[in-house]
Design an enzyme around this catalytic site. Structure first.
Site, PDB file in Angstrom:
ATOM      1  N   LYS A  47      -5.590 118.781  60.327  1.00 24.48           N
ATOM      2  CA  LYS A  47      -6.444 118.618  59.148  1.00 24.48           C
ATOM      3  C   LYS A  47      -7.451 117.490  59.370  1.00 24.48           C
ATOM      4  CE  LYS A  47      -2.838 115.704  57.135  1.00 24.48           C
ATOM      5  NZ  LYS A  47      -1.714 115.640  56.172  1.00 24.48           N
ATOM      6  N   ARG A  96       2.961 114.901  44.255  1.00 23.89           N
ATOM      7  CA  ARG A  96       1.681 115.526  44.586  1.00 23.89           C
ATOM      8  C   ARG A  96       1.828 117.014  44.301  1.00 23.89           C
ATOM      9  NH1 ARG A  96      -0.743 114.027  50.438  1.00 23.89           N
ATOM     10  NH2 ARG A  96       0.788 115.528  51.135  1.00 23.89           N
ATOM     11  N   HIS A 130       7.826 116.734  50.990  1.00 22.81           N
ATOM     12  CA  HIS A 130       7.088 115.689  51.711  1.00 22.81           C
ATOM     13  C   HIS A 130       7.580 114.325  51.238  1.00 22.81           C
ATOM     14  CE1 HIS A 130       3.884 114.294  54.257  1.00 22.81           C
ATOM     15  NE2 HIS A 130       3.159 113.781  53.294  1.00 22.81           N
ATOM     16  N   ARG A 139       6.943 117.989  61.115  1.00 21.56           N
ATOM     17  CA  ARG A 139       5.475 118.025  60.917  1.00 21.56           C
ATOM     18  C   ARG A 139       4.851 116.669  61.264  1.00 21.56           C
ATOM     19  NH1 ARG A 139       7.116 119.543  55.497  1.00 21.56           N
ATOM     20  NH2 ARG A 139       6.149 117.582  54.846  1.00 21.56           N
ATOM     21  N   TYR A 196     -28.779  92.070  57.361  1.00 22.67           N
ATOM     22  CA  TYR A 196     -29.007  92.093  55.921  1.00 22.67           C
ATOM     23  C   TYR A 196     -28.201  90.994  55.221  1.00 22.67           C
ATOM     24  CZ  TYR A 196     -31.015  96.797  56.366  1.00 22.67           C
ATOM     25  OH  TYR A 196     -31.781  97.879  56.684  1.00 22.67           O
ATOM     26  N   CYS A 246     -24.910  97.530  59.939  1.00 21.80           N
ATOM     27  CA  CYS A 246     -25.958  98.350  59.309  1.00 21.80           C
ATOM     28  C   CYS A 246     -25.589  99.828  59.435  1.00 21.80           C
ATOM     29  CB  CYS A 246     -27.302  98.119  59.996  1.00 21.80           C
ATOM     30  SG  CYS A 246     -27.746  96.396  60.235  1.00 21.80           S
ATOM     31  N   ASP A 283     -26.977 102.125  61.316  1.00 22.32           N
ATOM     32  CA  ASP A 283     -27.096 102.684  62.659  1.00 22.32           C
ATOM     33  C   ASP A 283     -26.849 101.673  63.775  1.00 22.32           C
ATOM     34  OD1 ASP A 283     -28.164 105.078  61.395  1.00 22.32           O
ATOM     35  OD2 ASP A 283     -29.912 103.819  61.008  1.00 22.32           O
TER      36      ASP A 283
HETATM   37  C1  LIG Z   1      -0.579 115.015  56.668  1.00 24.37           C
HETATM   38  C2  LIG Z   1       0.755 115.598  56.419  1.00 24.37           C
HETATM   39  C3  LIG Z   1       1.792 115.453  57.366  1.00 24.37           C
HETATM   40  C4  LIG Z   1       1.679 114.539  58.556  1.00 24.37           C
HETATM   41  O1  LIG Z   1       1.802 113.210  58.101  1.00 24.37           O
HETATM   42  P1  LIG Z   1       1.877 111.977  59.142  1.00 24.37           P
HETATM   43  O2  LIG Z   1       2.143 110.805  58.304  1.00 24.37           O
HETATM   44  O3  LIG Z   1       0.529 111.933  59.801  1.00 24.37           O
HETATM   45  O4  LIG Z   1       2.953 112.315  60.092  1.00 24.37           O
HETATM   46  C5  LIG Z   1       2.965 116.141  57.162  1.00 24.37           C
HETATM   47  N1  LIG Z   1       3.125 116.919  56.065  1.00 24.37           N
HETATM   48  C6  LIG Z   1       2.169 117.061  55.124  1.00 24.37           C
HETATM   49  C7  LIG Z   1       2.418 117.927  53.958  1.00 24.37           C
HETATM   50  C8  LIG Z   1       0.960 116.396  55.263  1.00 24.37           C
HETATM   51  O5  LIG Z   1       0.023 116.528  54.336  1.00 24.37           O
END
Ligand SMILES: *Cc1c(COP(=O)(O)O)cnc(C)c1O
Length: 385
Positions: A35, A134, A163, A222, A273, A321, A323
């Site tokens: 992602k 979430r 999660h 994951r 700046y 800045c 750039d």
């Molecule tokens: C981004 C994400 C992960 C990975 O999380 P890390 O902290 O980068 O390991 C796993 N599961 C879900 C649902 C996520 O959104």
């Protein structure tokens, strides 16, 4: 090509995946999130490299990210970690992007679309919110939703997920919270089974849990940030070494540029700046062609960040800045115009700071440092197999 670029070491990426695999039992699947353009590293190349390592699932957050992979020939299962819009459901189903579902309205959208496209067992994963706050159903709703998915006839519950909110923190209250989340998840899975439904692939372990909590691996892990080579919060290399399960993670990205000009400043002259930096002595100032338009954000200006030139550390001076930004080389310097500069990255590339060091100094997490680099910074891939 511009001298400002991000070198992406795919050999380090593959090394990290293999090192993480050694933490799992045989048969545990792995889902690699790509992602946000693979945390800024380039999603297509990282997806390909992950699949070469035998990773079973990829994950994205938006439909566009999923379609980019499909349009480039990626056939592996792709999980959609965030919710898509109703207008995107047809594309999702047509392209076999696997959604997380957890309410009847969203399940109906996919069930109807799968029917319309004459698909009979379209895979979905049931998301359970055990304390992240979430997405997901509450644990006590899981069995009922499993039944609802089964009764659509067009969908099949390929998996069940939750999660963790705190698995990368090692205070005793955080450990306790993660334990409770895991327990709630296991209860939800049991309720689904007791009601006569199959929860499918059960998964909950993010990076920290993948390395630190083997009991949470279940059917799939994951890991995100660790495949890109950074620590998962408190579950860092020191902690894992002390625990007797060491791992060597190698940062995948090195951000570099070249000195585009060196200018001699007299004591009292100012840089940038707002004139926030004034030379306290005669000195030489290097101009670097990188700024917040590249994702080297303005917030870094006053954080004590140092860049590496020929292996030595030099401080950023004045405000960054859009750039360009400026570096104080001091009066006696052997730095030459066009010399290479490493802003952060792998020590093997001569960096004095990693993305993690910059994150620590600027009170954020490594994820943000690499993810905010903009499209203007070309990603140069090395170590393709
Ligand atoms: C981004 C994400 C992960 C990975 O999380 P890390 O902290 O980068 O390991 C796993 N599961 C879900 C649902 C996520 O959104």
């Amino acid at each position: 090509m511009r001298s400002t670029k991000a070198i992406i070491h795919l050999e380090n990426f593959r090394h990290n995946i293999k090192a993480i695999r050694s933490f799992t039992k045989n048969g545990v699947k792995m889902c690699v999130p790509v992602k946000a353009d693979a945390y800024g590293h380039g999603s297509l190349e990282c997806a390909r490299a992950a699949l070469e390592c035998g990773v079973e699932f990829l994950a994205v957050a938006t439909m566009d990210e999923g379609l980019e992979l499909r349009e480039n020939g990626i056939k592996a299962p792709i999980l959609l970690f965030s919710l898509c819009d109703p207008e995107e459901v047809a594309d999702a189903v047509e392209n076999n992007i696997t959604p997380f579902v957890f309410d009847r309205e969203y399940i109906d959208l996919f069930a109807e679309e799968a029917r319309r496209q004459k698909k009979t067992a379209y895979p979905v994963h049931l998301a359970v919110d055990t304390g992240m706050g979430r997405i997901g159903c509450f644990p006590e709703e899981a069995a009922d939703l499993a039944r609802y998915i089964a009764e659509t006839k067009s969908l099949v519950q390929e998996g069940t997920m939750t999660h963790f909110a705190l698995s990368d923190e090692k205070s005793s209250s955080s450990i306790e919270y993660t334990k409770q989340q895991f327990q709630k998840f296991q209860e939800a899975i049991k309720n689904i089974r007791d009601a006569g439904y199959n929860p499918g692939i059960c998964h909950c372990a993010n990076s920290a849990a993948s390395l630190d909590l083997p009991e949470t691996h279940l059917d799939m892990i994951r890991p995100g940030i660790i495949v890109y080579g950074y620590d998962a919060g408190d579950v860092n290399s020191q902690y894992l070494k002390e625990k007797g399960t060491p791992i060597e993670l190698k940062p995948v990205m090195t951000l570099c540029t070249k000195v585009s000009s060196i200018r001699e400043f007299k004591k009292g002259m100012s840089v940038g700046y707002g004139r926030t930096w004034i030379a306290e002595r005669d000195t030489k100032i290097a101009v670097l062609p990188i700024g917040y338009g590249d994702g080297f954000v303005r917030r870094f200006s006053t954080s004590g960040i140092q860049v590496a030139i020929n292996g030595r550390a030099y401080p950023i001076c004045g405000r960054i800045c859009m750039d360009q930004c400026m570096v104080d080389l001091g009066p006696e310097t052997d730095v030459r115009r066009w010399d290479n500069v490493v802003l952060f990255g792998s020590k093997a590339d001569g960096a004095v700071m990693t993305a993690e060091d910059i994150a620590d100094k600027t009170k954020t997490i490594s994820y943000e440092i690499t993810t905010v680099l903009t499209r203007r910074v070309p990603r140069i891939f090395t170590g393709r197999s």
